[in-house]
Enzyme design. Structure first.
Site, PDB file in Angstrom:
ATOM      1  N   ARG A 122       0.863  -1.175   0.000  1.00  0.00           N
ATOM      2  CA  ARG A 122       0.000   0.000   0.000  1.00  0.00           C
ATOM      3  C   ARG A 122       0.903   1.230   0.000  1.00  0.00           C
ATOM      4  O   ARG A 122       2.127   1.093   0.050  1.00  0.00           O
ATOM      5  CB  ARG A 122      -0.922  -0.002   1.228  1.00  0.00           C
ATOM      6  CG  ARG A 122      -0.186   0.174   2.539  1.00  0.00           C
ATOM      7  CD  ARG A 122      -1.171   0.281   3.697  1.00  0.00           C
ATOM      8  NE  ARG A 122      -0.470   0.560   4.940  1.00  0.00           N
ATOM      9  CZ  ARG A 122      -1.027   0.490   6.134  1.00  0.00           C
ATOM     10  NH1 ARG A 122      -2.289   0.158   6.255  1.00  0.00           N
ATOM     11  NH2 ARG A 122      -0.344   0.765   7.221  1.00  0.00           N
ATOM     12  N   ASN A 160      -4.845   8.289   4.414  1.00  0.00           N
ATOM     13  CA  ASN A 160      -4.629   7.501   5.627  1.00  0.00           C
ATOM     14  C   ASN A 160      -3.188   7.676   6.068  1.00  0.00           C
ATOM     15  O   ASN A 160      -2.261   7.403   5.300  1.00  0.00           O
ATOM     16  CB  ASN A 160      -4.893   6.015   5.367  1.00  0.00           C
ATOM     17  CG  ASN A 160      -4.888   5.210   6.653  1.00  0.00           C
ATOM     18  OD1 ASN A 160      -5.631   5.517   7.577  1.00  0.00           O
ATOM     19  ND2 ASN A 160      -4.038   4.202   6.724  1.00  0.00           N
ATOM     20  N   GLU A 161      -3.009   8.176   7.266  1.00  0.00           N
ATOM     21  CA  GLU A 161      -1.662   8.309   7.827  1.00  0.00           C
ATOM     22  C   GLU A 161      -0.674   8.848   6.798  1.00  0.00           C
ATOM     23  O   GLU A 161       0.310   8.187   6.449  1.00  0.00           O
ATOM     24  CB  GLU A 161      -1.181   6.967   8.373  1.00  0.00           C
ATOM     25  CG  GLU A 161      -2.046   6.430   9.495  1.00  0.00           C
ATOM     26  CD  GLU A 161      -1.426   5.248  10.232  1.00  0.00           C
ATOM     27  OE1 GLU A 161      -0.631   4.518   9.614  1.00  0.00           O
ATOM     28  OE2 GLU A 161      -1.747   5.061  11.415  1.00  0.00           O
ATOM     29  N   GLU A 314      -7.651   5.394  15.470  1.00  0.00           N
ATOM     30  CA  GLU A 314      -7.240   3.987  15.401  1.00  0.00           C
ATOM     31  C   GLU A 314      -6.440   3.631  16.630  1.00  0.00           C
ATOM     32  O   GLU A 314      -5.626   4.423  17.103  1.00  0.00           O
ATOM     33  CB  GLU A 314      -6.296   3.753  14.213  1.00  0.00           C
ATOM     34  CG  GLU A 314      -6.922   3.711  12.865  1.00  0.00           C
ATOM     35  CD  GLU A 314      -5.870   3.355  11.819  1.00  0.00           C
ATOM     36  OE1 GLU A 314      -4.920   2.618  12.128  1.00  0.00           O
ATOM     37  OE2 GLU A 314      -5.993   3.843  10.687  1.00  0.00           O
ATOM     38  N   TRP A 322       2.722  -5.728  13.498  1.00  0.00           N
ATOM     39  CA  TRP A 322       3.854  -5.131  12.774  1.00  0.00           C
ATOM     40  C   TRP A 322       5.094  -4.930  13.618  1.00  0.00           C
ATOM     41  O   TRP A 322       6.092  -4.428  13.129  1.00  0.00           O
ATOM     42  CB  TRP A 322       3.421  -3.821  12.111  1.00  0.00           C
ATOM     43  CG  TRP A 322       2.544  -2.917  12.944  1.00  0.00           C
ATOM     44  CD1 TRP A 322       1.183  -2.833  12.878  1.00  0.00           C
ATOM     45  CD2 TRP A 322       2.952  -1.982  13.953  1.00  0.00           C
ATOM     46  NE1 TRP A 322       0.709  -1.898  13.777  1.00  0.00           N
ATOM     47  CE2 TRP A 322       1.777  -1.365  14.452  1.00  0.00           C
ATOM     48  CE3 TRP A 322       4.190  -1.603  14.485  1.00  0.00           C
ATOM     49  CZ2 TRP A 322       1.800  -0.386  15.450  1.00  0.00           C
ATOM     50  CZ3 TRP A 322       4.211  -0.625  15.473  1.00  0.00           C
ATOM     51  CH2 TRP A 322       3.024  -0.034  15.945  1.00  0.00           C
ATOM     52  N   GLU A 362      -2.251  -8.032   7.089  1.00  0.00           N
ATOM     53  CA  GLU A 362      -2.604  -7.764   8.487  1.00  0.00           C
ATOM     54  C   GLU A 362      -3.506  -8.845   9.090  1.00  0.00           C
ATOM     55  O   GLU A 362      -4.285  -8.582   9.994  1.00  0.00           O
ATOM     56  CB  GLU A 362      -3.212  -6.371   8.607  1.00  0.00           C
ATOM     57  CG  GLU A 362      -2.145  -5.319   8.301  1.00  0.00           C
ATOM     58  CD  GLU A 362      -2.603  -3.885   8.415  1.00  0.00           C
ATOM     59  OE1 GLU A 362      -1.791  -3.051   8.844  1.00  0.00           O
ATOM     60  OE2 GLU A 362      -3.750  -3.598   8.058  1.00  0.00           O
ATOM     61  N   PHE A 364      -2.962 -11.138  11.145  1.00  0.00           N
ATOM     62  CA  PHE A 364      -2.823 -11.407  12.586  1.00  0.00           C
ATOM     63  C   PHE A 364      -3.028 -10.163  13.447  1.00  0.00           C
ATOM     64  O   PHE A 364      -2.821 -10.206  14.651  1.00  0.00           O
ATOM     65  CB  PHE A 364      -1.461 -12.047  12.888  1.00  0.00           C
ATOM     66  CG  PHE A 364      -1.382 -13.477  12.410  1.00  0.00           C
ATOM     67  CD1 PHE A 364      -2.213 -14.448  12.965  1.00  0.00           C
ATOM     68  CD2 PHE A 364      -0.508 -13.850  11.395  1.00  0.00           C
ATOM     69  CE1 PHE A 364      -2.172 -15.760  12.520  1.00  0.00           C
ATOM     70  CE2 PHE A 364      -0.462 -15.161  10.943  1.00  0.00           C
ATOM     71  CZ  PHE A 364      -1.300 -16.120  11.508  1.00  0.00           C
ATOM     72  N   HIS A 365      -3.385  -9.040  12.826  1.00  0.00           N
ATOM     73  CA  HIS A 365      -3.644  -7.831  13.617  1.00  0.00           C
ATOM     74  C   HIS A 365      -4.992  -7.994  14.310  1.00  0.00           C
ATOM     75  O   HIS A 365      -5.984  -8.334  13.679  1.00  0.00           O
ATOM     76  CB  HIS A 365      -3.664  -6.621  12.682  1.00  0.00           C
ATOM     77  CG  HIS A 365      -3.576  -5.311  13.392  1.00  0.00           C
ATOM     78  ND1 HIS A 365      -4.591  -4.827  14.183  1.00  0.00           N
ATOM     79  CD2 HIS A 365      -2.599  -4.386  13.428  1.00  0.00           C
ATOM     80  CE1 HIS A 365      -4.236  -3.652  14.667  1.00  0.00           C
ATOM     81  NE2 HIS A 365      -3.025  -3.360  14.230  1.00  0.00           N
TER      82      HIS A 365
END
Ligand code: GLA
Length: 675
Positions: A122, A160-161, A314, A322, A362, A364-365
């Site tokens: 991304r 985003n960010e 968030e 991460w 992501e 496992f987030h």
């Protein structure tokens, strides 16, 4: 009324109508439609009333150039609306579809080593790319036109960010334009950057490049300007899309999610551009200082919003995926993290993300609804949080008062950490966090202000490490001390001018009179003992200095501590000159705390609990509006003396003289309901 004021009012109205916002990122395009109804049902069960939709949906909306697939978005917005869930609709520009980079490689960013980054992850865009900007604008305009009046849409979330840095040719072009605007002519740039050093003189702006891989050290002034430019460039990406949304007639508040003390965006210049400040916060459960460090970030967000409430856009409900080693949060810990944000001024508590990704980077987030489904402690924890936030609705919109300013400037951070300095061991954030921890342990919040900001209202002004200080800021500090404020200045402050050129004369040149001392030569130092003056004591077994020292001499100021060892023996390390306090070295926690305690006492600034100068270890106390929040960050119960008859909004219980807080628990004691 300006559109910003109106939009802020729309945010306040949303919160007034629903209570604190609760929810998270929701990515329905990553799931078959069958799950949507279950999502919405479980959202309602958890008390979710606000979700951010579409952050990474560009390729779904525009699967091929010019296409517009709106059906799914129409459908999910309608479903959310029917269920009373407000939507923060994102412009999906953070992750362009692969075809964009294939058709227009110029949209792809180039890193410092000249490597062009590709799609498949991304953020594969260059903020300087005109092609990227046109495509981002086109899809934003279309989304805004279609949904500006949609009743589900109560907020806009741009990008985003924002944080991508590009070193490619388009970035070079934009950097030159920025430099020309800043300096007017090439001679002024050569002077500001002192390009005579190492034969770097430029004959025209066309010769200038962003810092890329070079044989040896980069000119620190070039590096500083590139960082300023890159922050401005990212901000321009945001404001361009924000303006397009506004131009469509959309009345909702518009924001973009910040990242705390993020190194690539100077949020002092960004904040006024957001209708509501929002932030992403991922304290590491493995960090023993996480509570005070995130409290500082939360104070920053409140300050960026000029004291108004902000949004926790968030956070994770359990582990992130991460870090190298990802510790989970217990439901109790996750609850405390959320309530900490409320205590420190947030009106929205949101997570990344609603439903845990089945696959993708992501997978496992953690998420509010984990792989295990609703029969899980994580989901039950989310439900408990939703219920708790409803009980705290009265807190929404209230503010936090403080008499203490902590000065922080991104340019000073950048310039102060350029390589080839007396020591690489001096970290701005480490020092700022150490200073802040001392106040946090006393329950004293700070306003994080730019050094050039108006400081008239503060009784204590902290300057942990301001490598760059403008002359005006230095004068303002002297003025503040003259009117009675306590001004505490840390080492290696007031070193350089705005172009990172070292100020000439005995240091700190602009502050010499204020601190009643001056120095020559800063150097790295090995840990060494400090001799404290009679009458100055510290709760410290072995007072010492380390990391960086300045060869100081007193010029009227009182020496509170001096180096005791080696070549530095006898050299002052801590100076007090009336209302000004100066540290000529990085001093140990006990000595730092003693200095700060004295400055606070001199200004009569105290914490929120009468008679408790320092709070029990691991207790956080903060007053928001008329609610006293007490958070137990430890594994053992803590008793706190309070006024009897306050009502805990979370339990409905009335307090006696002492309130007990179970391990990991939180109290929200309301004075308004004081009986
Ligand atoms: C950031 C991003 C999210 C997600 C989370 C994971 O905050 O904005 O998209 O990647 O990190 O922690």
């Amino acid at each position: 009324m300006s559109s910003t004021t109106t939009a802020r009012a729309a945010f306040d109205a949303l919160i007034a109508e629903r209570g604190l916002a609760f929810g998270g990122d929701y990515n329905p395009e990553q799931w078959p439609r069958e799950t949507w109804r279950e999502d919405v049902r479980l959202m309602r069960e958890a008390g979710v009333n606000f979700v951010t939709v579409g952050v990474f949906s560009w390729a779904t909306i525009e699967p091929r150039p010019g296409a517009r697939e709106w059906d799914w978005l129409d459908e999910i917005l309608a479903l959310l609306h029917e269920n009373g869930i407000a939507v923060d609709l994102a412009t999906p520009v953070a992750s362009p579809p692969p075809w964009l980079g294939i058709q227009h490689p110029d949209v792809l960013p180039v890193d410092r080593d000249g490597v062009r980054l590709i799609a498949g992850s991304r953020n594969q865009f260059s903020p300087a790319s005109r092609t990227y900007r046109e495509h981002a604008l086109a899809i934003t305009r279309d989304i805004a036109a279609r949904y500006a009046e949609h009743p589900a849409v109560r907020m806009w979330h741009v990008g985003n960010e924002y944080g991508q840095i590009d070193h490619g040719d388009e970035a070079a072009r934009e950097f030159r334009i920025w430099l020309e605007r800043r300096y007017g002519g090439i001679d002024a740039l050569n002077a500001a950057w002192n390009t005579a050093f190492w034969s770097q003189r430029y004959d025209s702006f066309d010769e200038i490049l962003p810092p890329r891989r070079m044989p040896y050290l980069v000119n620190p002034a070039q590096s500083l300007d590139f960082r300023r430019h890159s922050s401005d460039q990212l901000l321009a990406c945001y404001t361009e899309l924000r303006d397009a949304i506004r131009a469509s007639g959309a009345p909702q508040p518009i924001t973009t999610n910040f990242m705390g003390f993020f190194a690539h965006a100077d949020y002092h210049s960004w904040a006024a551009e957001a209708d509501v400040v929002s932030d992403d916060q991922y304290p590491d459960p493995a960090n023993p200082d996480a509570a005070s460090e995130i409290a500082l970030v939360q104070d920053l967000m409140r300050s960026l919003g000029r004291g108004r409430s902000w949004m926790l856009m968030e956070q994770s409900i359990s582990a992130v995926s991460w870090r190298e080693h990802n510790l989970p949060k217990s439901p109790l810990r996750a609850r405390r993290d959320s309530l900490q944000a409320v205590a420190r001024g947030a009106d929205a508590i949101c997570f990344f993300q609603w439903r845990q990704a089945r696959s993708g980077a992501e997978r496992f987030h953690s998420s509010m609804l984990p792989h295990a489904g609703a029969d899980s402690d994580v989901f039950r924890g989310a439900c408990r949080q939703g219920a708790d936030l409803q009980k705290l609705a009265a807190v929404a919109g209230t503010e936090i008062a403080t008499d203490v300013a902590l000065l922080f400037d991104w340019s000073a951070w950048w310039a102060g950490e350029e390589p080839a300095r007396p020591t690489e061991r001096l970290s701005t954030m480490e020092q700022v966090n150490r200073w802040y921890r001392s106040l946090w342990r006393r329950g004293i919040p700070v306003d994080v202000r730019h050094p050039d900001a108006e400081l008239d209202d503060y009784r204590v002004i902290l300057v942990p490490h301001a490598y760059i200080l403008s002359d005006a800021a230095a004068q303002a500090l002297a003025g503040a001390a003259a009117r009675g404020a306590q001004v505490v200045i840390g080492p290696f402050s007031g070193v350089a001018d705005e172009n990172a050129g070292i100020l000439q004369g005995r240091s700190p040149v602009q502050l010499r009179e204020l601190i009643g001392a001056s120095g020559e030569e800063w150097s790295g130092m090995l840990p060494g003992a400090l001799q404290l003056a009679d009458g100055f004591s510290a709760d410290d077994d072995a007072p010492r200095a380390s990391i960086l020292a300045e060869r100081l001499r007193a010029e009227g100021g009182e020496v509170l501590a001096a180096h005791a060892d080696g070549d530095l023996a006898g050299i002052p390390a801590v100076i007090r000159n009336d209302n000004a306090w100066y540290l000529g070295a990085v001093v140990s926690d006990g000595v730092l705390d003693a200095v700060l305690a004295r400055a606070l006492a001199a200004a009569s600034v105290t914490g929120p609990i009468d008679g408790l100068d320092t709070l029990p270890d691991g207790l956080e106390a903060v007053r928001r509006g008329d609610v006293l929040f007490l958070l137990n960050h430890t594994q053992h119960p803590i008793d706190v003396p309070v006024t009897a008859g306050l009502v805990d909004l979370l339990t409905g219980e009335e307090t006696g003289d002492i309130v007990g807080i179970a391990p990991g628990d939180v109290r929200a004691l309301s004075e308004r309901q004081h009986r």
